[in-house]
Design a protein around this motif. Structure first.
Motif, PDB file in Angstrom:
ATOM      1  N   LEU A  67      44.082  38.983  42.187  1.00 21.66           N
ATOM      2  CA  LEU A  67      43.308  38.059  41.382  1.00 21.66           C
ATOM      3  C   LEU A  67      44.181  36.841  41.101  1.00 21.66           C
ATOM      4  O   LEU A  67      45.394  36.972  40.928  1.00 21.66           O
ATOM      5  CB  LEU A  67      42.897  38.724  40.055  1.00 21.66           C
ATOM      6  CG  LEU A  67      41.853  38.016  39.199  1.00 21.66           C
ATOM      7  CD1 LEU A  67      40.489  38.043  39.875  1.00 21.66           C
ATOM      8  CD2 LEU A  67      41.750  38.694  37.833  1.00 21.66           C
ATOM      9  N   SER A  68      43.569  35.667  41.062  1.00 17.55           N
ATOM     10  CA  SER A  68      44.331  34.445  40.822  1.00 17.55           C
ATOM     11  C   SER A  68      45.193  34.571  39.575  1.00 17.55           C
ATOM     12  O   SER A  68      44.726  35.027  38.523  1.00 17.55           O
ATOM     13  CB  SER A  68      43.390  33.251  40.688  1.00 17.55           C
ATOM     14  OG  SER A  68      44.100  32.097  40.266  1.00 17.55           O
ATOM     15  N   TRP A 106      37.790  34.962  43.782  1.00 15.59           N
ATOM     16  CA  TRP A 106      38.791  35.796  43.113  1.00 15.59           C
ATOM     17  C   TRP A 106      40.165  35.110  43.095  1.00 15.59           C
ATOM     18  O   TRP A 106      40.997  35.419  42.240  1.00 15.59           O
ATOM     19  CB  TRP A 106      38.944  37.140  43.805  1.00 15.59           C
ATOM     20  CG  TRP A 106      37.703  37.979  43.934  1.00 15.59           C
ATOM     21  CD1 TRP A 106      37.100  38.354  45.093  1.00 15.59           C
ATOM     22  CD2 TRP A 106      36.923  38.579  42.879  1.00 15.59           C
ATOM     23  NE1 TRP A 106      35.994  39.127  44.848  1.00 15.59           N
ATOM     24  CE2 TRP A 106      35.859  39.291  43.479  1.00 15.59           C
ATOM     25  CE3 TRP A 106      37.018  38.579  41.492  1.00 15.59           C
ATOM     26  CZ2 TRP A 106      34.918  39.990  42.751  1.00 15.59           C
ATOM     27  CZ3 TRP A 106      36.073  39.278  40.757  1.00 15.59           C
ATOM     28  CH2 TRP A 106      35.040  39.973  41.381  1.00 15.59           C
ATOM     29  N   ASN A 107      40.391  34.198  44.027  1.00 22.51           N
ATOM     30  CA  ASN A 107      41.757  33.713  44.250  1.00 22.51           C
ATOM     31  C   ASN A 107      41.964  32.225  44.010  1.00 22.51           C
ATOM     32  O   ASN A 107      43.071  31.732  44.181  1.00 22.51           O
ATOM     33  CB  ASN A 107      42.189  34.041  45.684  1.00 22.51           C
ATOM     34  CG  ASN A 107      42.232  35.533  45.939  1.00 22.51           C
ATOM     35  OD1 ASN A 107      42.863  36.279  45.191  1.00 22.51           O
ATOM     36  ND2 ASN A 107      41.543  35.992  46.984  1.00 22.51           N
ATOM     37  N   ILE A 161      30.304  38.753  44.712  1.00 22.07           N
ATOM     38  CA  ILE A 161      30.991  37.507  44.368  1.00 22.07           C
ATOM     39  C   ILE A 161      31.613  36.942  45.647  1.00 22.07           C
ATOM     40  O   ILE A 161      32.274  37.683  46.395  1.00 22.07           O
ATOM     41  CB  ILE A 161      32.103  37.767  43.326  1.00 22.07           C
ATOM     42  CG1 ILE A 161      31.512  38.343  42.034  1.00 22.07           C
ATOM     43  CG2 ILE A 161      32.892  36.501  43.041  1.00 22.07           C
ATOM     44  CD1 ILE A 161      30.717  37.392  41.206  1.00 22.07           C
ATOM     45  N   PHE A 193      36.795  33.163  34.027  1.00 20.45           N
ATOM     46  CA  PHE A 193      35.954  33.803  35.040  1.00 20.45           C
ATOM     47  C   PHE A 193      34.941  34.638  34.274  1.00 20.45           C
ATOM     48  O   PHE A 193      35.218  35.765  33.863  1.00 20.45           O
ATOM     49  CB  PHE A 193      36.818  34.666  35.959  1.00 20.45           C
ATOM     50  CG  PHE A 193      36.115  35.206  37.168  1.00 20.45           C
ATOM     51  CD1 PHE A 193      36.342  34.656  38.414  1.00 20.45           C
ATOM     52  CD2 PHE A 193      35.215  36.264  37.074  1.00 20.45           C
ATOM     53  CE1 PHE A 193      35.697  35.154  39.547  1.00 20.45           C
ATOM     54  CE2 PHE A 193      34.561  36.759  38.187  1.00 20.45           C
ATOM     55  CZ  PHE A 193      34.806  36.198  39.430  1.00 20.45           C
ATOM     56  N   SER A 207      34.128  35.907  48.136  1.00 22.93           N
ATOM     57  CA  SER A 207      35.495  36.450  48.131  1.00 22.93           C
ATOM     58  C   SER A 207      36.532  35.430  47.692  1.00 22.93           C
ATOM     59  O   SER A 207      37.523  35.774  47.035  1.00 22.93           O
ATOM     60  CB  SER A 207      35.842  36.988  49.526  1.00 22.93           C
ATOM     61  OG  SER A 207      35.705  35.954  50.506  1.00 22.93           O
ATOM     62  N   LEU A 248      36.257  45.666  42.685  1.00 21.56           N
ATOM     63  CA  LEU A 248      37.201  44.696  42.135  1.00 21.56           C
ATOM     64  C   LEU A 248      38.297  44.407  43.146  1.00 21.56           C
ATOM     65  O   LEU A 248      38.700  45.289  43.912  1.00 21.56           O
ATOM     66  CB  LEU A 248      37.814  45.224  40.829  1.00 21.56           C
ATOM     67  CG  LEU A 248      36.830  45.568  39.706  1.00 21.56           C
ATOM     68  CD1 LEU A 248      37.599  45.910  38.434  1.00 21.56           C
ATOM     69  CD2 LEU A 248      35.877  44.426  39.443  1.00 21.56           C
ATOM     70  N   PRO A 249      38.808  43.180  43.152  1.00 28.83           N
ATOM     71  CA  PRO A 249      39.800  42.803  44.157  1.00 28.83           C
ATOM     72  C   PRO A 249      41.192  43.352  43.836  1.00 28.83           C
ATOM     73  O   PRO A 249      41.536  43.550  42.672  1.00 28.83           O
ATOM     74  CB  PRO A 249      39.790  41.276  44.084  1.00 28.83           C
ATOM     75  CG  PRO A 249      39.465  40.989  42.654  1.00 28.83           C
ATOM     76  CD  PRO A 249      38.496  42.064  42.243  1.00 28.83           C
ATOM     77  N   PHE A 307      38.752  37.228  31.987  1.00 29.83           N
ATOM     78  CA  PHE A 307      38.095  37.873  33.129  1.00 29.83           C
ATOM     79  C   PHE A 307      37.002  38.779  32.574  1.00 29.83           C
ATOM     80  O   PHE A 307      37.264  39.886  32.119  1.00 29.83           O
ATOM     81  CB  PHE A 307      39.132  38.668  33.931  1.00 29.83           C
ATOM     82  CG  PHE A 307      38.601  39.246  35.213  1.00 29.83           C
ATOM     83  CD1 PHE A 307      38.062  38.443  36.196  1.00 29.83           C
ATOM     84  CD2 PHE A 307      38.658  40.618  35.442  1.00 29.83           C
ATOM     85  CE1 PHE A 307      37.578  38.978  37.384  1.00 29.83           C
ATOM     86  CE2 PHE A 307      38.181  41.165  36.627  1.00 29.83           C
ATOM     87  CZ  PHE A 307      37.637  40.333  37.596  1.00 29.83           C
ATOM     88  N   TRP A 362      47.613  40.960  38.109  1.00 34.18           N
ATOM     89  CA  TRP A 362      46.776  40.097  37.264  1.00 34.18           C
ATOM     90  C   TRP A 362      47.557  39.708  36.008  1.00 34.18           C
ATOM     91  O   TRP A 362      47.120  39.886  34.888  1.00 34.18           O
ATOM     92  CB  TRP A 362      45.503  40.820  36.861  1.00 34.18           C
ATOM     93  CG  TRP A 362      44.662  41.366  37.973  1.00 34.18           C
ATOM     94  CD1 TRP A 362      44.933  41.351  39.316  1.00 34.18           C
ATOM     95  CD2 TRP A 362      43.404  42.041  37.846  1.00 34.18           C
ATOM     96  NE1 TRP A 362      43.932  41.950  40.039  1.00 34.18           N
ATOM     97  CE2 TRP A 362      42.965  42.391  39.148  1.00 34.18           C
ATOM     98  CE3 TRP A 362      42.596  42.378  36.773  1.00 34.18           C
ATOM     99  CZ2 TRP A 362      41.775  43.053  39.399  1.00 34.18           C
ATOM    100  CZ3 TRP A 362      41.416  43.035  37.008  1.00 34.18           C
ATOM    101  CH2 TRP A 362      40.994  43.367  38.315  1.00 34.18           C
TER     102      TRP A 362
END
Length: 1014
Positions: A453-454, A431-432, A426, A438, A428, A449-450, A460, A478
Motif C-alpha cells: 500500500l502506498s 493502492w500505490n 478497486i 483513501f 490496482s 487487500l493488497p 485507509f 503500511w
C-alpha cells in the motif's frame, strides 16, 4: 566697432552662463548634502536598525542605496519596508522636499496616524500597512490632497472611517484591510471617482451595515474586496453600473436577497466571490460576463438550476456553488470548458448523470460534488491531464466501477467515494499512488487487500464493503497508516503479527468480519492506539496482557468472540470497554467495578465481581483462590478517614469563627468592593439583601442570591466561604474566576460586575440572568426557588430556541479560545453552567475551573481531574492534559443533549450520552430515531441531524479529530437558518412574508461527515 560690440556681448553671455551653471551646481550640491544629512538623522532617530548599516556619512551617493530612489539627483522615493523599525515616523522626514513615495510596510511603528506627513507636499504614495498604529484615522486625512495610493491595512485603527476621506479626489488605491474598526464606513467613499482598488476586507467589528448605494458610482473601480465586514441586506442592483469591475469579493457576510443580475453583465469581471452569505433566488443569466475566471457563490441559499450560460465562460478556471439549494442537472457544456481547474458543487440538491467530458478538455485539479443525488458512473477522463488532486464524490447514488484511469492518476491526494453504490474491484494502481486519504466505505467493492500500500496513505477506510481474504503479511509495509477501518467485510484468517508493525496506528476497526485465531502476543508497539474494535468475529485464546500496557487506548471492544482466560490485571484507563459475549473467567479488575462498566462484561458465565453493580456473580474468596484481608476493608478505612477529617474541619471552623468574633467585637465586617465597571450600588446594599428569602440556588462553593438594585432590576450574588487556612483550592478557584471574568467582555459570557470580600467571605456579583440554567429547561429540572416564575414550566424549548442557544454557547467559547490572549479553557462546560436570559440567549458561566493557556494550542497538565461526568474528554480523564479541545468535547455533549433531549450521563448499554451516540453511529443507526421526539418536526429534521452529527464530531476520542470552536461556530452560523428549517427542504420563500417554503417529503439523514473538502 560693431564687431567689437558683438564680441563683448558674447563674452558677457558666456560669463553669465558660467555663473548660472555654477550656481545651479552649487544648489544641487547643497540639496544633496541636506538630503544626506536628513537621512542620517532619520537613521539615528530609528536607533540605527541593522538593515540600514550601509547608510554611512561618506561621499557615496545615497541615490545608490537600495531604499532610496532619486529623480534628477533628488530623493523621490523612500522604501523602508520590513526594516524592524519600532519608533515613530519623525516630522522632519518632510525635509526631503521632493518625496512622492513613502513605504513603511511591515514594521512595528507605534502611535497615532502621522497627520504631519501632509507637509510632504508632493506625496502621492503612502504605505503604512502592517504596523502598530492605534486610534482613529483623523478627519484631517483629506489634507493629503495629492495622494493616489493609501494603504493602512493590518493596524490597530478603531472607530469610524472618517467622511473626509471622500475628499481625496486623486485616490486610485485605498486599502484599510484587517484593522479594528468598530464604527461605520462612509457613503462619501462613493465620491472617489478615480478609485480603482478598494479593500476594506477582514473588518468583522464594523457595525452591521448595508453596502452604500452611493458606491455604485465608482465606475473606474476594478478591485472591490469587502469580505468579512458584517454586511447585511441586499446587494444594490445598480452594482451593474460599476463597468470596470474585474474582481469582486463580498463573501463571509450576512447579505441576503437575490444576486443583482447586472453583475453578470460586467464585461471585465473575472473573479466573483459571494460565498458564505444568505443570498437567495436563482442565479441570473450570465449574459455579458464572458471574462469571468473565478465564481464563488458558496454557502448561500441559491435555488433553481445552474444556468446553461456557465458553459459560455471559456476563461472560467474556478466554479464554486457549494452549500446552496441548487437542483437539476449540471449542464453538459460545463464539462467542455477548456480552462476549468476547480469545480465545487457539494451539498446541494443536484441530480442526474455527470457530464462525460469532465477533465477531457481542461486540467482539472479539484472535483468536489459530494452530498448531492447524482447517479450513473463517474466520468472516465477526470484525470486525463494528470493534475487531479482532490476527488470527493461521497454521499451520492453513483454506481458502476471506478474508472480504470484513476489507477494511473499519480497526482491524486484525496480519494473520497464513500456512501455510493460503486461495485467491482478497486483499480490496482490506486493502492500505490501517493494518496493520503483513501475512503471507499459503504459501497459494494470486492477483492482482496493488497500486499503493498502506498506509504503516503494515513487514512485507509474500506468498511462496509465486500472485501474478502486474509489481512496480508505485507501489511507491515503500511507504515504511515493512522486509521485502518475495515469493519463489516468478509475478511478471514488470523490477525497477522505483522500488523503490530504499524506503530502510528490510532484507530483499528476490524469488527464484523470472519477473523479467527488468537491475537498477536505482543502489541506494545501500538503506543498511539486509541480505538481498537475487534467485535463480532471468531477470535479465541486469551486477551494479551500487552494490551494492558497501551498508554493511549481509550476504546476497547472485543465482544462477541470466543476469548477465554482472565481479564488482564493491568489496563489503561479505558473510557469505553466491551468484553461481553466471550468465555472469560476470573475476577473483574477492581478499577472496573463501578456502574460506568455495568454493560461491559455481560454473557461471560465464568466472570465474577466484588460488587453487585456489574450484574455478575459475586466472587467467593475461596473459590477464586484470592484471599481477602480479614482486617478492616479499604472502603471502611476510607469512610473513617473522611469522617475524622470532617470532624477536624468542623472544630477548626468553630474556633476560627469564635476568634473572629472576639477580634471584631460587635463591629460589622470590613467589606472591600472591587468594581469592574460603573456601579450604582454599594457593598452594604448587597450584603444587607443576602437573606434566605433571596436564595435562588447553590453553586459549586456556596449559595447564590437574587438581589434587587436600582437601575439594574436584579443582580446575582455568589457567596463563597474563603477559609484561607483550610481550603487553598477554594481560594484559587475564587481568584481564577475573578481574574478571567474581569478581563473578558462578550455578550455570551456572563458579566461580572464586581467582587466584594472581607476576611471570611467572598462575594461575586454578576448580571442577573432571568431564565437560569439550560439544564432546568432541557431536562425539566425543578426550580425550587419561589423567586422564579412558574410560567417558565409551560414554555417549550423548541428547536429554534435550542439552535439559538447552541450558537450563543459556541460564540462565547470561540471568543475564549481564539480571541483571548492567552486563550481561556473553561474545563467544566455543561448545561448547568449555561445561563439563559429573558430572550433565551446563552451565557457561559461558572469559571471556577477555567485555566489560561500559556500559548494557543499549548497543552497544560493539571494535577487533578476536576469536571463533571459525561462531559469530560477522555484524554483529560486519562492524562489530565488540558487544551481547548476538552471544551470542544464538552460542547459536543451539549449538542447531543439539545438534539436528543437526553442527559449527558444517559446510557443504556454504555455509560454516557457521547458513547451511546458513537455506538449508534458505528451500528449504522438512522439518526432520526435518536432525536428528541418532543421538538422534531419534518421542517427541522435535517437541521437536527446536522447538529447531532456535529456533536458526534466534537466528541471524537482523538482531540486532533475534533474541530476547533471557531470551525464549530462557523458551521452553526452559516447554516443557522438552513438548520432551523432543514436545508434540503427549502424550495423557496413566500413572496409576502419571506417564510421558507418547505418540501413535504422527508429525506433520511446520513451519518458521514466530512467538511474538509470545503
Amino acid at each position: 566697432m560693431k564687431k567689437s560690440n558683438l564680441f563683448s556681448f558674447h563674452y558677457l553671455l558666456t560669463i553669465f552662463l558660467i555663473i548660472l551653471i555654477h550656481a545651479k551646481s552649487q544648489s544641487h550640491y547643497n540639496l544633496h548634502d541636506e538630503e544626506h544629512e536628513t537621512l542620517m538623522k532619520l537613521k539615528q532617530h530609528f536607533e540605527n536598525p541593522s538593515k540600514l548599516t550601509h547608510w554611512i556619512s561618506s561621499n557615496t551617493s545615497h541615490c545608490s542605496w537600495q531604499e532610496i530612489i532619486c529623480t534628477n539627483g533628488s530623493i523621490t522615493q523612500l522604501n523602508l519596508f520590513d526594516t524592524n523599525i519600532n519608533q515613530t515616523i519623525p516630522p522632519f522626514i518632510c525635509d526631503l522636499k521632493n518625496l512622492t513615495h513613502v513605504d513603511f510596510n511591515n514594521n512595528f511603528i507605534p502611535g497615532m496616524f502621522p497627520t504631519y506627513l501632509n507637509n510632504c507636499s508632493k506625496l502621492e504614495y503612502l504605505d503604512l500597512s502592517m504596523n502598530n498604529f492605534i486610534g482613529k484615522i483623523p478627519d484631517e486625512i483629506f489634507t493629503f490632497s495629492n495622494l493616489k495610493y493609501l494603504n493602512l491595512s493590518y493596524n490597530n485603527l478603531t472607530d469610524d472611517i472618517p467622511k473626509s476621506i471622500g475628499r481625496m479626489k486623486e485616490l486610485r488605491f485605498l486599502a484599510l484591510q484587517a484593522c479594528l474598526f468598530n464604527g461605520t464606513y462612509p457613503d462619501e467613499i462613493g465620491n472617489l471617482l478615480n478609485l480603482e482598488t478598494l479593500d476594506l476586507s477582514s473588518n468583522s467589528m464594523f457595525l452591521p451595515s448595508k453596502l452604500p448605494m452611493n458606491w455604485t458610482k465608482l465606475s473606474k473601480l476594478k478591485v472591490f474586496y469587502m469580505y468579512d465586514c458584517n454586511l447585511f441586506g441586499e446587494m444594490p442592483e445598480p452594482m451593474g453600473k460599476m463597468a470596470s469591475l474585474e474582481k469582486l469579493d463580498v463573501s463571509q457576510n450576512g447579505l441576503t436577497g437575490k444576486i443583482p443580475s447586472g453583475l453578470f453583465m460586467l464585461k471585465n469581471l473575472s473573479i466573483l466571490f459571494l460565498s458564505r452569505n444568505n443570498l437567495s433566488g436563482e442565479i441570473p443569466s450570465l449574459v455579458e460576463a464572458l471574462n469571468l475566471t473565478i465564481i464563488d457563490l458558496t454557502r448561500n441559499r441559491l435555488t433553481g438550476k445552474i444556468p446553461d450560460d456557465f458553459g459560455k465562460l471559456q476563461k472560467l478556471t474556478g466554479l464554486a456553488l457549494s452549500m446552496n439549494n441548487l437542483s437539476g442537472k449540471i449542464p453538459q457544456s460545463i464539462g467542455n470548458l477548456p480552462s476549468l481547474i476547480d469545480f465545487k458543487v457539494f451539498m446541494n440538491n443536484l441530480s442526474g448523470t455527470l457530464p462525460s467530458n469532465f477533465g477531457l478538455y481542461s486540467k482539472l485539479g479539484t472535483f468536489l460534488i459530494s452530498s448531492n443525488s447524482f447517479s450513473g458512473r463517474l466520468p472516465e477522463n477526470l484525470c486525463y491531464h494528470g493534475e487531479l488532486l482532490n476527488l470527493a464524490v461521497y454521499e451520492n447514488h453513483l454506481s458502476g466501477e471506478l474508472p480504470e484511469s484513476l489507477g494511473n492518476c499519480s497526482s491524486l491526494v484525496k480519494l473520497k467515494v464513500y456512501n455510493n453504490e460503486f461495485y467491482g474491484k478497486i483499480p490496482s494502481g490506486l493502492w500505490n499512488i501517493n494518496l493520503v486519504d483513501f475512503m471507499v466505505s459503504h459501497n459494494k467493492f470486492t477483492g482482496e487487500l493488497p500486499q503493498n500500500l502506498s506509504s503516503s496513505i494515513t487514512l485507509f477506510d474500506i468498511s462496509y464493503n465486500q472485501f474478502y481474504g486474509e489481512i496480508p503479511n505485507g501489511v507491515s509495509s503500511w507504515t504511515n497508516v493512522v486509521e485502518f477501518i475495515a469493519s463489516k467485510n468478509f475478511l478471514n484468517g488470523s490477525i497477522p503479527q505483522e500488523l503490530t508493525n504499524l506503530f502510528k496506528l490510532e484507530k483499528l476497526l476490524l469488527d464484523q468480519n470472519q477473523l479467527k485465531g488468537s491475537l498477536p502476543f505482543d502489541v506494545t508497539s501500538w503506543k498511539s492506539l486509541v480505538f481498537l474494535n475487534l467485535s463480532q468475529n471468531q477470535l479465541n485464546g486469551e486477551i494479551p496482557v500487552s494490551i494492558g500496557h497501551l498508554p493511549s487506548l481509550g476504546v476497547l471492544d472485543v465482544s462477541e468472540n470466543q476469548f477465554s482466560g482472565q481479564i488482564p490485571s493491568v489496563l489503561p484507563r479505558i473510557t469505553v470497554l466491551n468484553l461481553s459475549s466471550n468465555h472469560l473467567t476470573g475476577r473483574v479488575p477492581s478499577e472496573f467495578e463501578n456502574s460506568a462498566y455495568d454493560r461491559s462484561f455481560l454473557n461471560n458465565s465464568g466472570l465474577c465481581a466484588d460488587t453487585e453493580e456489574l450484574s455478575l456473580t459475586l466472587c467467593n474468596s475461596k473459590t477464586q483462590g484470592q484471599s481477602k484481608d480479614s482486617s478492616l476493608s479499604p472502603t471502611l478505612i476510607i469512610i473513617l478517614v473522611v469522617v475524622s477529617t470532617l470532624v477536624v474541619l468542623l472544630i477548626s471552623f468553630i474556633i476560627i469563627k469564635i476568634y473572629g468574633k472576639r477580634k471584631r467585637g460587635s463591629d460589622d465586617y470590613s467589606w472591600k468592593l472591587t468594581s469592574f465597571q460603573r456601579l450604582n450600588f454599594t457593598e452594604s446594599d448587597i450584603v444587607s439583601s443576602m437573606t434566605e428569602n433571596n436564595v435562588i440556588g447553590s453553586g459549586g462553593y456556596g449559595k447564590v442570591y437574587r438581589v434587587a438594585v436600582d437601575g439594574l432590576g436584579y443582580i446575582a450574588v455568589k457567596k463563597i466561604w474563603e477559609k484561607k487556612k483550610l481550603d487553598h483550592n477554594l481560594e484559587k478557584s475564587f481568584h481564577t474566576e475573578v481574574k478571567i471574568l474581569s478581563s473578558i467582555r462578550h455578550r455570551n459570557i456572563v458579566k461580572l460586575l464586581c467582587c466584594i470580600s472581607n476576611e471570611d467571605t467572598m462575594l461575586l456579583v454578576y448580571e442577573y440572568v432571568e431564565n437560569r440554567s439550560l439544564d432546568r429547561w432541557l431536562h425539566k429540572k425543578s426550580m425550587k426557588s419561589s423567586n422564579v416564575s412558574s410560567s417558565v414550566h409551560h414554555v417549550v424549548l423548541d428547536w429554534t430556541k435550542r439552535l439559538q442557544i447552541a450558537i450563543g454557547i459556541a460564540q462565547g467559547l470561540s471568543y475564549m479560545h481564539h480571541e483571548c490572549s492567552p486563550p481561556v479553557v473553561h474545563r467544566d462546560v455543561k448545561t448547568s453552567n449555561i445561563l439563559l436570559d429573558s430572550q433565551f440567549n446563552a451565557k457561559v458561566a461558572d469559571f471556577g475551573l477555567a485555566r489560561m493557556l500559556i500559548k494557543p494550542g499549548e497543552l497544560a497538565t493539571m494535577s487533578a481531574v476536576i469536571g463533571s461526568f459525561g462531559y469530560m474528554a477522555p484524554e483529560y480523564v486519562q492524562t489530565t492534559r488540558v487544551s481547548e479541545k476538552i471544551d470542544v468535547f464538552s460542547f459536543g455533549v451539549i449538542l447531543l443533549e439539545l438534539t436528543t433531549g437526553k442527559e449527558a450521563n444517559y446510557g443504556d448499554e454504555h455509560s454516557s450520552l457521547a458513547e451511546w451516540s458513537w455506538c449508534h453511529i458505528q451500528a449504522g443507526s438512522n439518526i432520526e430515531e435518536l432525536l428528541d421526539k418532543e421538538v422534531m418536526e419534518s421542517s427541522h429534521l435535517n437541521g437536527m441531524c446536522k447538529v447531532f452529527k456535529l456533536g458526534v464530531m466534537c466528541t471524537s476520542t482523538l482531540p486532533s479529530s475534533r474541530p476547533s470552536m471557531k470551525e464549530v461556530l462557523e458551521v452553526l452560523l452559516n447554516c443557522g437558518e438552513l438548520f432551523a428549517y432543514g436545508e434540503r427542504n427549502i424550495v423557496g420563500h413566500n413572496v409576502n412574508d419571506g417564510v421558507p417554503l418547505l418540501r413535504n417529503s422527508k429525506r433520511e439523514c446520513k451519518l458521514d461527515i466530512d467538511d474538509n473538502d470545503s
